[in-house]
Design an enzyme around this catalytic site. Structure first.
Site, short mmCIF file in Angstrom:
data_model
loop_
_atom_site.label_atom_id
_atom_site.label_comp_id
_atom_site.label_asym_id
_atom_site.label_seq_id
_atom_site.Cartn_x
_atom_site.Cartn_y
_atom_site.Cartn_z
N GLU A 109 0.83 -1.20 0.00
CA GLU A 109 0.00 0.00 0.00
C GLU A 109 0.87 1.25 0.00
O GLU A 109 0.58 2.22 -0.71
CB GLU A 109 -0.91 -0.02 1.22
CG GLU A 109 -1.99 1.05 1.21
CD GLU A 109 -2.94 0.92 2.39
OE1 GLU A 109 -3.71 1.86 2.63
OE2 GLU A 109 -2.90 -0.13 3.08
N GLY B 212 -4.96 8.44 11.90
CA GLY B 212 -5.36 8.45 13.30
C GLY B 212 -4.65 7.39 14.12
O GLY B 212 -4.38 7.60 15.30
N ALA B 213 -4.33 6.23 13.48
CA ALA B 213 -3.73 5.12 14.22
C ALA B 213 -2.31 4.81 13.81
O ALA B 213 -1.56 4.25 14.60
CB ALA B 213 -4.59 3.87 14.06
N SER B 214 -1.91 5.14 12.59
CA SER B 214 -0.60 4.72 12.12
C SER B 214 0.12 5.86 11.41
O SER B 214 -0.48 6.87 11.03
CB SER B 214 -0.72 3.51 11.18
OG SER B 214 -1.43 3.86 10.01
N LEU B 215 1.40 5.64 11.22
CA LEU B 215 2.29 6.59 10.55
C LEU B 215 3.06 5.82 9.49
O LEU B 215 3.50 4.70 9.72
CB LEU B 215 3.25 7.20 11.58
CG LEU B 215 4.43 8.02 11.08
CD1 LEU B 215 3.94 9.35 10.50
CD2 LEU B 215 5.41 8.28 12.22
N GLN B 216 3.22 6.44 8.33
CA GLN B 216 3.92 5.75 7.24
C GLN B 216 4.88 6.70 6.54
O GLN B 216 4.60 7.89 6.40
CB GLN B 216 2.92 5.19 6.22
CG GLN B 216 3.53 4.26 5.20
CD GLN B 216 2.48 3.54 4.37
OE1 GLN B 216 1.77 4.17 3.59
NE2 GLN B 216 2.34 2.24 4.55
#
Length: 572
Positions: free
Chosen positions: A155, A204-208
């Site tokens: 992704e 809101g929940a993860s960082l990429q």
């Protein structure tokens, strides 16, 4: 460039029979969306990619449709419901793609986070239902390889491809933009091409994070662990280069963060060979980080209140003074039957310092942002785009979206946090903030700006004077989805079909030209042979005629010499 981007915003000409189409279904955790793309025939240059654009209807609106909930919810208990669940999206796509194009239009169903949480057997059952039943109702090109659950790494790669494609960073013929030297393999070969951009995305929940790694030696030379008192006593310390010794256990994990792929249609051409570092950090999104921060404060306050005469946060009269909330804002934090009363004191530098421990990760089983391996970034020759929370933090309230300056951002964040809550709400009602700003944004802007600052400069080690970061929500006035990168990657070999057809056409035309020339030469050769034969025949006739004349003359001469005339008598 400008004209081509304007054309992308106009309605798609479905009457053009030369256009090709593709459909991508994004099966997310909260819902599913279908995107329809189109592209003209390939231009014949093997170094160029397909010119894929999102389809627009007669009103020039993007052809996209969303349904809720996600497929992982709708079909988790009954996998046979997967096809009925997607039926409205596929009917929508079929209505926009010309009917005569359905059989040559590829359909890709790509599932993300929600499906990844299901057991593998349940995932396989849902995908199997789609592969078996979708072709019975729709004529799209759809096979087993077109339905899959993609990883977070895939992704991220697709998102990176989509952004760089829209920005024109894969068009290597344009020499106006900055360039970078890219190493190819281990043979010391390299090429110079247009510099790509990296992406930062905080949800809101993860960082990429995803960016190109031009140097093929990013994970070499061999790297080993240094143990201060043996491998049993301590986790692996930062790596150091060595010529021998056991490989550090994290090295293989670090290599798994690197994606190497070729976007070109010919694997022998290295012009579109990319090496991209992709990493996703669960628990480092803005909302999840706030929850972790509240748990940290609650635990620290609980330990502090064990001391005699300490009752911080146990009542509204003795609240915990939270440096990450605006001045005067009162709130409560409830966890596990405990309630902590807090009041904002708006101290942004103290908030930044207080968030430092959160970079270590939510728990021991998840990656630490501060300690995770990150491929080297050349901050002197690189460019990044920040999306989602990076944009909201800079634009919704501070109105600093676009080019990021650490000093300007810090000053604006400090000024905002130091304002009283009543002043901020008054400004909000007066329309001084972005139309996307709401009460939740006002309340947690101080915290989220401090968290973004820590992630960027302490977690990812971006220099404070880094000049090439832009925060954005749209690229050239349109939202770029990872599905665009997905269809670019999935259809990367399709130009071979057009190239073969073009080569056949050129070969046929060349054969016609050659045959035309050959026929002319053959015609003239035949005429020449006939003429030569006639000349030889005439020469032979002449030769025969001369020979006959000579024989006649010889015969007369022989008669003159051989034949004696009769003797006349003299008389008696």
């Amino acid at each position: 460039r400008y004209l081509s981007r304007v054309e992308e915003l106009t309605a798609t000409d479905t009457e053009d029979s030369a256009l090709n189409y593709g459909v991508v279904v994004d099966c997310g955790s909260s819902g599913s969306r279908v995107f329809v793309y189109f592209w003209p025939p390939h231009n014949g240059n093997p170094h160029d990619l397909l010119d894929i654009k999102q389809m627009r209807d007669r009103s020039s609106r993007p052809v996209v449709k969303k349904i809720k909930p996600g497929i992982s919810v709708a079909a988790a208990a009954a996998p046979e419901q997967a096809t009925p669940y997607l039926r409205p999206l596929l009917q929508f796509a079929a209505a926009h793609v010309p009917a005569q194009k359905h059989k040559e239009t590829p359909l890709y169903t790509l599932c993300t986070a929600g499906m990844r949480l299901l057991p593998e057997r349940r995932q396989a059952a849902i995908l199997e239902d789609l592969v078996r039943n979708v072709p019975l109702e729709f004529d799209f090109l759809f096979s087993k390889s077109h339905a899959e659950v993609i990883s977070g790494k895939q992704e991220g790669v697709y998102a990176w491809i989509g952004i760089n494609f829209v920005l024109g960073r894969f068009d290597h013929e344009d020499e106006e933009d900055a360039v970078v030297t890219v190493a190819l393999g281990d043979q010391g070969e390299s090429l110079i091409r247009k510099r790509t951009v990296g992406i930062l995305d905080m949800g809101g929940a993860s960082l990429q994070i995803a960016y190109e790694v031009p140097d093929s030696g990013a994970f070499s030379p061999r790297q080993v662990c240094i143990w201060p008192a043996g491998p049993e006593s301590s986790p692996c310390l930062p790596w150091v280069a060595a010529d021998h010794g056991p490989l550090c256990p994290q090295e293989e994990a670090a290599k798994s963060l690197l994606a190497e792929f070729n976007l070109g249609c010919d694997v022998q051409h290295t012009g579109h060979l990319y090496r991209v570092y992709v990493n996703t950090f669960l628990g480092f999104g803005g909302n999840f980080a706030r929850q972790r921060y509240e748990e940290l404060v609650l635990n620290q306050t609980y330990v502090h209140n064990r001391l005699p005469s300490q009752r911080t946060g146990l009542s509204p009269e003795t609240p915990f003074l939270d440096p990450c909330l605006p001045v005067g804002l009162e709130d409560t934090v409830a966890r596990g039957g405990q309630t902590l009363y807090v009041r904002g004191r708006g101290d942004w530098p103290a908030c930044v310092e207080l968030l430092q421990p959160l970079l270590a990760g939510p728990n021991s089983s998840q990656a630490s942002l501060a300690g995770a391996y990150k491929a080297p970034i050349d901050f002197g020759n690189s460019e990044f785009y920040g999306f989602s929370e990076f944009f909201y933090c800079t634009e919704d309230v501070l109105r600093l979206g676009g080019h990021y300056s650490a000093s300007t951002f810090t000053s604006a964040a400090q000024e905002y946090c130091s304002q009283r809550w009543e002043v901020l709400t008054q400004r909000f009602r007066g329309g001084l903030y972005s139309a996307h700003a709401d009460q939740h944004r006002l309340k947690y802007q101080c915290f989220k700006s401090a968290w973004m600052y820590q992630v960027l400069h302490q977690g990812f080690r971006f220099p404070l004077d880094y000049p090439s970061l832009r925060t954005a929500q749209l690229v050239y006035d349109r939202e770029v989805q990872w599905t665009l990168g997905a269809i670019l990657y999935k259809t990367r070999f399709l130009p071979l079909r057009d190239l073969r057809q073009e080569s056949i056409r050129q070969a046929h035309a060349s054969w016609l030209r050659l045959s035309f020339v050959y026929n002319h030469y053959l015609f003239f050769a035949c005429i020449l042979v006939v003429a030569l034969a006639i000349v030889l025949y005439l020469l032979r006739l002449r030769h025969i005629h001369r020979r006959q004349l000579r024989l006649a003359q010889l015969t007369l001469l022989w008669l003159d010499k051989v034949v004696v005339p009769p003797i006349q008598g003299n008389g008696p």
